[in-house]
Design a protein around this motif. Structure first.
Motif, PDB file in Angstrom:
ATOM      1  N   ASN A   1      -2.751  10.957 -12.297  1.00 39.31           N
ATOM      2  CA  ASN A   1      -1.456  11.393 -11.857  1.00 39.31           C
ATOM      3  C   ASN A   1      -1.320  12.049 -10.447  1.00 39.31           C
ATOM      4  O   ASN A   1      -2.290  12.292 -10.107  1.00 39.31           O
ATOM      5  CB  ASN A   1      -0.576  11.863 -12.820  1.00 39.31           C
ATOM      6  CG  ASN A   1      -0.231  11.132 -14.109  1.00 39.31           C
ATOM      7  OD1 ASN A   1       0.301  10.447 -14.162  1.00 39.31           O
ATOM      8  ND2 ASN A   1      -0.820  12.031 -15.228  1.00 39.31           N
TER       9      ASN A   1
ATOM     10  N   TYR B   1      -0.189  14.691  -8.351  1.00 37.14           N
ATOM     11  CA  TYR B   1       0.512  16.040  -8.378  1.00 37.14           C
ATOM     12  C   TYR B   1       0.679  16.686  -6.924  1.00 37.14           C
ATOM     13  O   TYR B   1       0.276  16.002  -5.889  1.00 37.14           O
ATOM     14  CB  TYR B   1      -0.592  17.095  -9.013  1.00 37.14           C
ATOM     15  CG  TYR B   1      -0.828  16.695 -10.451  1.00 37.14           C
ATOM     16  CD1 TYR B   1      -0.091  17.295 -11.329  1.00 37.14           C
ATOM     17  CD2 TYR B   1      -1.601  15.723 -10.699  1.00 37.14           C
ATOM     18  CE1 TYR B   1      -0.440  16.939 -12.785  1.00 37.14           C
ATOM     19  CE2 TYR B   1      -1.948  15.500 -12.114  1.00 37.14           C
ATOM     20  CZ  TYR B   1      -1.283  15.831 -13.130  1.00 37.14           C
ATOM     21  OH  TYR B   1      -1.524  15.645 -14.342  1.00 37.14           O
TER      22      TYR B   1
ATOM     23  N   LEU C   1       4.282  13.983 -10.739  1.00 41.20           N
ATOM     24  CA  LEU C   1       5.272  13.214 -10.086  1.00 41.20           C
ATOM     25  C   LEU C   1       5.429  12.004 -10.973  1.00 41.20           C
ATOM     26  O   LEU C   1       4.553  11.117 -11.438  1.00 41.20           O
ATOM     27  CB  LEU C   1       5.027  12.498  -9.012  1.00 41.20           C
ATOM     28  CG  LEU C   1       5.250  13.761  -7.626  1.00 41.20           C
ATOM     29  CD1 LEU C   1       4.643  13.223  -6.553  1.00 41.20           C
ATOM     30  CD2 LEU C   1       6.466  14.306  -7.772  1.00 41.20           C
ATOM     31  N   SER C   2       6.599  11.574 -11.474  1.00 44.37           N
ATOM     32  CA  SER C   2       7.080  10.352 -12.119  1.00 44.37           C
ATOM     33  C   SER C   2       7.138   9.297 -11.278  1.00 44.37           C
ATOM     34  O   SER C   2       7.236   9.493  -9.919  1.00 44.37           O
ATOM     35  CB  SER C   2       8.599  10.662 -13.091  1.00 44.37           C
ATOM     36  OG  SER C   2       9.548  10.568 -12.104  1.00 44.37           O
ATOM     37  N   GLU C   3       7.196   7.895 -11.654  1.00 42.84           N
ATOM     38  CA  GLU C   3       7.487   7.008 -10.909  1.00 42.84           C
ATOM     39  C   GLU C   3       8.711   6.979 -10.098  1.00 42.84           C
ATOM     40  O   GLU C   3       8.843   6.811  -8.933  1.00 42.84           O
ATOM     41  CB  GLU C   3       7.218   5.471 -11.757  1.00 42.84           C
ATOM     42  CG  GLU C   3       6.182   4.681 -11.036  1.00 42.84           C
ATOM     43  CD  GLU C   3       5.785   3.583 -11.995  1.00 42.84           C
ATOM     44  OE1 GLU C   3       6.397   2.538 -11.738  1.00 42.84           O
ATOM     45  OE2 GLU C   3       4.832   3.701 -12.950  1.00 42.84           O
ATOM     46  N   SER C   4       9.724   7.462 -10.754  1.00 42.94           N
ATOM     47  CA  SER C   4      11.053   7.497 -10.404  1.00 42.94           C
ATOM     48  C   SER C   4      11.136   8.511  -9.031  1.00 42.94           C
ATOM     49  O   SER C   4      11.602   8.275  -8.089  1.00 42.94           O
ATOM     50  CB  SER C   4      12.026   7.849 -11.227  1.00 42.94           C
ATOM     51  OG  SER C   4      12.061   8.958 -12.014  1.00 42.94           O
ATOM     52  N   GLU C   5      10.473   9.751  -9.231  1.00 40.29           N
ATOM     53  CA  GLU C   5      10.219  10.643  -8.101  1.00 40.29           C
ATOM     54  C   GLU C   5       9.499   9.994  -7.004  1.00 40.29           C
ATOM     55  O   GLU C   5       9.969  10.121  -5.729  1.00 40.29           O
ATOM     56  CB  GLU C   5       9.643  11.963  -8.648  1.00 40.29           C
ATOM     57  CG  GLU C   5      10.383  12.530  -9.567  1.00 40.29           C
ATOM     58  CD  GLU C   5       9.616  13.770 -10.344  1.00 40.29           C
ATOM     59  OE1 GLU C   5      10.246  14.979 -10.507  1.00 40.29           O
ATOM     60  OE2 GLU C   5       8.531  13.710 -10.736  1.00 40.29           O
ATOM     61  N   ILE C   6       8.522   9.425  -7.398  1.00 45.53           N
ATOM     62  CA  ILE C   6       7.689   8.870  -6.299  1.00 45.53           C
ATOM     63  C   ILE C   6       8.509   7.920  -5.389  1.00 45.53           C
ATOM     64  O   ILE C   6       8.573   8.049  -4.250  1.00 45.53           O
ATOM     65  CB  ILE C   6       6.437   7.893  -6.850  1.00 45.53           C
ATOM     66  CG1 ILE C   6       5.532   8.805  -7.413  1.00 45.53           C
ATOM     67  CG2 ILE C   6       5.731   7.115  -5.681  1.00 45.53           C
ATOM     68  CD1 ILE C   6       4.222   8.381  -8.222  1.00 45.53           C
ATOM     69  N   LYS C   7       9.358   6.955  -6.166  1.00 43.21           N
ATOM     70  CA  LYS C   7      10.218   6.129  -5.326  1.00 43.21           C
ATOM     71  C   LYS C   7      11.310   6.923  -4.644  1.00 43.21           C
ATOM     72  O   LYS C   7      11.770   6.472  -3.573  1.00 43.21           O
ATOM     73  CB  LYS C   7      10.754   5.044  -6.444  1.00 43.21           C
ATOM     74  CG  LYS C   7       9.753   3.906  -6.936  1.00 43.21           C
ATOM     75  CD  LYS C   7      10.185   2.976  -7.767  1.00 43.21           C
ATOM     76  CE  LYS C   7       9.321   1.893  -7.999  1.00 43.21           C
ATOM     77  NZ  LYS C   7       9.055   1.731  -9.346  1.00 43.21           N
ATOM     78  N   ALA C   8      11.839   7.913  -5.217  1.00 41.99           N
ATOM     79  CA  ALA C   8      12.841   8.467  -4.716  1.00 41.99           C
ATOM     80  C   ALA C   8      12.513   9.221  -3.503  1.00 41.99           C
ATOM     81  O   ALA C   8      13.296   9.420  -2.376  1.00 41.99           O
ATOM     82  CB  ALA C   8      13.425   9.565  -5.661  1.00 41.99           C
ATOM     83  N   LEU C   9      11.291   9.654  -3.509  1.00 49.20           N
ATOM     84  CA  LEU C   9      10.632  10.256  -2.097  1.00 49.20           C
ATOM     85  C   LEU C   9      10.332   9.352  -1.031  1.00 49.20           C
ATOM     86  O   LEU C   9      10.110   9.771  -0.014  1.00 49.20           O
ATOM     87  CB  LEU C   9       9.442  10.948  -2.616  1.00 49.20           C
ATOM     88  CG  LEU C   9       9.391  12.296  -3.553  1.00 49.20           C
ATOM     89  CD1 LEU C   9       7.908  12.915  -3.720  1.00 49.20           C
ATOM     90  CD2 LEU C   9      10.133  13.385  -2.611  1.00 49.20           C
TER      91      LEU C   9
END
Length: 188
Positions: A20, A22, A114-122
């Motif tokens: 994952n 981090y 990090l979740s996939e949605s956090e990765i995309k949001a960043l």
């Protein structure tokens, strides 16, 4: 994709899908030094199968200085380094005890991936998803820029941490290894 590793004298097999992303917090201005130190430790301790990639995300921005506009690269998240790894005691220790790292992002001392949605949001989806390299040993590629532009070759090795591949090119009648960035090549 399954990777093999040598732990002490016993062989183990790790599934890279356990890894994952981090976020490690660093002293401001030390991000690149921390990245280099972690990569050196990965190499020295043979942890390539557990700590897969270390990133300091950069972005291109226009900067005006003395009336002159120029394109520069700036850190997207000053004070932070992203690490793609399989979390265990060894990997936690290596990253946490790297000079310049003040801790992981997460409650207390427990790192939270990090979740996939956090990765995309960043806005990091493309960078991070590309980190699970689309390039493999044996792939045929063509160089798209730089000194070796339009050179065709077969990948001899992939370095996900440095985001580069090595191909052999014919130089003065000899096969010579050349390292190329992922940004300079494309699959054929």
């Amino acid at each position: 994709e399954i990777a093999q590793c040598l732990v002490g004298s016993e062989m183990c097999i790790r599934d890279r899908s356990e890894a994952n992303w981090y976020v490690a917090h660093t002293y401001s201005g030390y991000e690149n030094k921390v990245k280099a130190n972690i990569e050196k430790t990965i190499e020295n301790r043979h942890l390539q199968d557990q700590i897969l990639e270390v990133l300091v995300p950069m972005e291109d921005v226009q900067e005006v200085k003395n009336g002159v506009t120029k394109q520069v690269q700036r850190k997207m998240f000053p004070g932070y380094v992203l690490v793609n790894m399989i979390m265990n005691d060894d990997t936690w220790y290596v990253v946490r005890n790297t000079r310049g790292v003040t801790g992981f992002v997460g409650p207390g001392s427990k790192p939270v991936p990090l979740s996939e949605s956090e990765i995309k949001a960043l806005g990091m989806g493309d960078v991070i998803l590309a980190a699970d390299s689309e390039y493999k040993v044996g792939d045929s590629i063509i160089v798209t820029s730089g000194v070796w532009d339009k050179t065709v070759g077969m990948i001899k090795s992939v370095n996900a941490g440095k985001r580069s591949v090595t191909i052999n090119v014919d130089m003065f009648g000899r096969e010579t290894p050349v390292e190329l960035s992922f940004t300079e090549i494309k699959k054929m």
